[in-house]
Design a protein around this motif. Structure first.
Motif, PDB file in Angstrom:
ATOM      1  N   ARG A  62       0.834  -1.207   0.000  1.00  0.00           N
ATOM      2  CA  ARG A  62       0.000   0.000   0.000  1.00  0.00           C
ATOM      3  C   ARG A  62       0.869   1.257   0.000  1.00  0.00           C
ATOM      4  O   ARG A  62       0.590   2.215  -0.744  1.00  0.00           O
ATOM      5  N   ALA A  63       1.904   1.275   0.836  1.00  0.00           N
ATOM      6  CA  ALA A  63       2.773   2.451   0.900  1.00  0.00           C
ATOM      7  C   ALA A  63       3.439   2.723  -0.449  1.00  0.00           C
ATOM      8  O   ALA A  63       3.582   3.883  -0.866  1.00  0.00           O
ATOM      9  N   HIS A  64       3.852   1.661  -1.132  1.00  0.00           N
ATOM     10  CA  HIS A  64       4.472   1.837  -2.455  1.00  0.00           C
ATOM     11  C   HIS A  64       3.456   2.366  -3.457  1.00  0.00           C
ATOM     12  O   HIS A  64       3.762   3.274  -4.256  1.00  0.00           O
ATOM     13  N   GLN A  65       2.239   1.848  -3.434  1.00  0.00           N
ATOM     14  CA  GLN A  65       1.214   2.316  -4.370  1.00  0.00           C
ATOM     15  C   GLN A  65       0.817   3.758  -4.085  1.00  0.00           C
ATOM     16  O   GLN A  65       0.569   4.538  -5.009  1.00  0.00           O
ATOM     17  N   LEU A  66       0.765   4.134  -2.805  1.00  0.00           N
ATOM     18  CA  LEU A  66       0.458   5.530  -2.470  1.00  0.00           C
ATOM     19  C   LEU A  66       1.567   6.462  -2.937  1.00  0.00           C
ATOM     20  O   LEU A  66       1.298   7.595  -3.369  1.00  0.00           O
ATOM     21  N   LEU A  67       2.810   5.996  -2.843  1.00  0.00           N
ATOM     22  CA  LEU A  67       3.916   6.804  -3.350  1.00  0.00           C
ATOM     23  C   LEU A  67       3.806   6.980  -4.863  1.00  0.00           C
ATOM     24  O   LEU A  67       4.041   8.078  -5.388  1.00  0.00           O
ATOM     25  N   GLU A  68       3.438   5.920  -5.565  1.00  0.00           N
ATOM     26  CA  GLU A  68       3.258   6.032  -7.008  1.00  0.00           C
ATOM     27  C   GLU A  68       2.129   6.999  -7.349  1.00  0.00           C
ATOM     28  O   GLU A  68       2.226   7.791  -8.300  1.00  0.00           O
ATOM     29  N   THR A  69       1.051   6.948  -6.569  1.00  0.00           N
ATOM     30  CA  THR A  69      -0.057   7.874  -6.791  1.00  0.00           C
ATOM     31  C   THR A  69       0.380   9.318  -6.561  1.00  0.00           C
ATOM     32  O   THR A  69       0.021  10.225  -7.326  1.00  0.00           O
ATOM     33  N   SER A  70       1.176   9.531  -5.506  1.00  0.00           N
ATOM     34  CA  SER A  70       1.685  10.882  -5.240  1.00  0.00           C
ATOM     35  C   SER A  70       2.627  11.348  -6.345  1.00  0.00           C
ATOM     36  O   SER A  70       2.630  12.523  -6.725  1.00  0.00           O
ATOM     37  N   ALA A  71       3.445  10.429  -6.866  1.00  0.00           N
ATOM     38  CA  ALA A  71       4.345  10.786  -7.962  1.00  0.00           C
ATOM     39  C   ALA A  71       3.554  11.165  -9.214  1.00  0.00           C
ATOM     40  O   ALA A  71       3.910  12.119  -9.933  1.00  0.00           O
ATOM     41  N   ARG A  72       2.471  10.442  -9.466  1.00  0.00           N
ATOM     42  CA  ARG A  72       1.626  10.774 -10.616  1.00  0.00           C
ATOM     43  C   ARG A  72       0.974  12.145 -10.423  1.00  0.00           C
ATOM     44  O   ARG A  72       0.925  12.962 -11.345  1.00  0.00           O
ATOM     45  N   ALA A  73       0.476  12.386  -9.196  1.00  0.00           N
ATOM     46  CA  ALA A  73      -0.144  13.681  -8.915  1.00  0.00           C
ATOM     47  C   ALA A  73       0.863  14.811  -9.044  1.00  0.00           C
ATOM     48  O   ALA A  73       0.537  15.906  -9.535  1.00  0.00           O
ATOM     49  N   LEU A  74       2.100  14.564  -8.620  1.00  0.00           N
ATOM     50  CA  LEU A  74       3.140  15.585  -8.736  1.00  0.00           C
ATOM     51  C   LEU A  74       3.458  15.869 -10.194  1.00  0.00           C
ATOM     52  O   LEU A  74       3.636  17.037 -10.595  1.00  0.00           O
ATOM     53  N   ALA A  75       3.548  14.825 -11.006  1.00  0.00           N
ATOM     54  CA  ALA A  75       3.833  15.031 -12.427  1.00  0.00           C
ATOM     55  C   ALA A  75       2.723  15.846 -13.105  1.00  0.00           C
ATOM     56  O   ALA A  75       3.000  16.754 -13.900  1.00  0.00           O
ATOM     57  N   LEU A  76       1.469  15.533 -12.755  1.00  0.00           N
ATOM     58  CA  LEU A  76       0.356  16.289 -13.338  1.00  0.00           C
ATOM     59  C   LEU A  76       0.343  17.720 -12.826  1.00  0.00           C
ATOM     60  O   LEU A  76      -0.004  18.658 -13.566  1.00  0.00           O
ATOM     61  N   ALA A  77       0.714  17.906 -11.534  1.00  0.00           N
ATOM     62  CA  ALA A  77       0.759  19.266 -10.990  1.00  0.00           C
ATOM     63  C   ALA A  77       1.823  20.092 -11.695  1.00  0.00           C
ATOM     64  O   ALA A  77       1.611  21.290 -11.982  1.00  0.00           O
ATOM     65  N   ARG A  78       2.964  19.490 -11.979  1.00  0.00           N
ATOM     66  CA  ARG A  78       4.018  20.207 -12.705  1.00  0.00           C
ATOM     67  C   ARG A  78       3.584  20.508 -14.137  1.00  0.00           C
ATOM     68  O   ARG A  78       3.877  21.585 -14.678  1.00  0.00           O
ATOM     69  N   GLU A  79       2.885  19.550 -14.739  1.00  0.00           N
ATOM     70  CA  GLU A  79       2.411  19.761 -16.109  1.00  0.00           C
ATOM     71  C   GLU A  79       1.372  20.877 -16.155  1.00  0.00           C
ATOM     72  O   GLU A  79       1.396  21.736 -17.064  1.00  0.00           O
ATOM     73  N   SER A  80       0.483  20.895 -15.163  1.00  0.00           N
ATOM     74  CA  SER A  80      -0.528  21.951 -15.131  1.00  0.00           C
ATOM     75  C   SER A  80       0.094  23.300 -14.792  1.00  0.00           C
ATOM     76  O   SER A  80      -0.369  24.352 -15.254  1.00  0.00           O
TER      77      SER A  80
END
Length: 391
Positions: free
Chosen positions: A118-136
């Protein structure tokens, strides 16, 4: 899917089955349970042992000039058999307690394993959110530079990106903590790298099958053995209030130089007067009542835990299926549409922020639903006292 926890992984991937086996071999609680079982086996051997023979030697200047004798204290009829039976049942209960400890270790290892997943998947979700935040944010900069968006949009984009970075850093710390907890349970160094395998959700067994297996759980068997052992101890304490015989035989020598020898037998009886010596019996009767009370309490709590854990598992699996089949695909599509709509100026910045935040929260909820299913299955196995995903 392989999930890397704690750095660069070395060696073969750590499957759930391997993790459960490692935890079983390393858990301190199991060492204690095995030691208690060995002590109970030793007590069983002690119960089988007869009282030692007593050798008597004597001599003097008058008759008898010398004497040699042997005495043996015999148990009351049926008392020794009851004591041996009580010791055997106690040893059997200790073995059941050891098996119950194994079930507890298995449940703890499953939770720790999927906590790390779960911790690894949450980190991946946060990384995805960060990438989208940078893109936006990049899109907001472009729109601001061209005059198509106000400075407020740029500030909101920077806030969203900074918040996503903080969340990503927090998830990294949570992953390190979960990895260390699992490594400790497996007997590995806390900083060890673990390459986990994300397995599919557990299957939902029928409630009838779970209740049937739970009736034969190690904890249930241990409580039944405790009651039977207490009953045998009570029988033994009652028999031991009967007259206890001590038999003996001796050779005595009389006359000048002790030339005349005689064979003499003896029988002694230890009598318990009425009203005296009942303390052992009273204590054994109280121990029996205590064992029965514990058995009833264990039965009720086990039944409740089986039913509630099965209900939680059923609900978690149903929710997880809904996330996988309907919600997550729609979220991913909505996420892309919201970003593209903001780029071309068809929607305001606040709509994009809301869409990205909703997408992250929904993915987090899906990850939590998967962990809830694994945790409920661990609780169900613990209540049943045995694996439910093995033949």
């Amino acid at each position: 899917m392989l999930l890397l926890c704690g750095g660069t992984a070395l060696g073969e991937p750590l499957t759930l089955r391997l993790a459960l086996l490692e935890a079983r071999s390393q858990a301190p609680a199991l060492a204690q349970a095995r030691a208690q079982e060995a002590v109970a086996r030793g007590d069983e051997e002690v119960a089988r042992t007869f009282s030692p023979l007593t050798l008597t030697l004597g001599g003097g200047g008058n008759d008898p000039r010398w004497t040699v004798g042997l005495t043996q204290r015999l148990p009351a009829p049926g008392a020794r058999a009851a004591r041996v039976l009580a010791a055997e049942l106690t040893a059997r209960g200790a073995a059941d307690e050891r098996r119950a400890s194994e079930a507890t270790v298995r449940a703890d290892a499953r939770r720790a394993y999927f906590s790390c997943v779960r911790a690894h998947q949450l980190l991946e979700t946060s990384a995805r959110a960060l990438a989208l935040a940078r893109e936006s944010e990049a899109a907001a900069v472009l729109l601001f530079d061209t005059g198509a968006a106000p400075e407020l949009d740029l500030l909101q984009a920077r806030i969203a990106r900074g918040t996503a970075e903080v969340q990503w850093l927090t998830r990294q710390g949570e992953l390190a903590a979960a990895t260390a907890a699992l490594a400790l349970l497996l007997g590995r160094p806390p900083g060890a790298a673990l390459e986990l395998v994300d397995t599919s959700p557990p299957a939902l067994p029928s409630l009838e099958a779970v209740l049937a297996r739970g009736a034969q759980s190690p904890a249930a068997e241990a409580r039944q053995a405790d009651v039977a052992a207490a009953e045998a101890s009570l029988r033994a304490s009652r028999r031991e209030r009967w007259p206890v015989p001590t038999v003996g035989v001796s050779v005595e020598a009389d006359g000048p130089g002790g030339r005349s020898t005689y064979l003499r037998g003896a029988l002694d009886l230890d009598l318990s007067l009425p009203g005296l010596g009942r303390g052992e019996t009273v204590r054994a009767a109280a121990s029996l009542e205590l064992a029965r009370a514990r058995q009833n309490e264990e039965r009720r709590s086990r039944w409740t835990e089986l039913v509630s854990s099965h209900a939680r598992l059923s609900a978690s699996l149903a929710g997880l299926a809904r996330y996988s089949e309907e919600i997550l695909p729609a979220v991913e599509k909505t996420e892309g549409m919201a970003l593209e709509s903001y780029r071309v100026g068809r929607s305001p910045r606040v709509a994009l922020n809301a869409a990205l935040q909703t997408a992250t929260e929904t993915r987090t909820q899906a990850i939590e639903a998967a962990f809830a299913a694994q945790s409920a299955f661990a609780d169900l196995e613990l209540a049943a006292g045995m694996p439910l995903d093995e033949p």
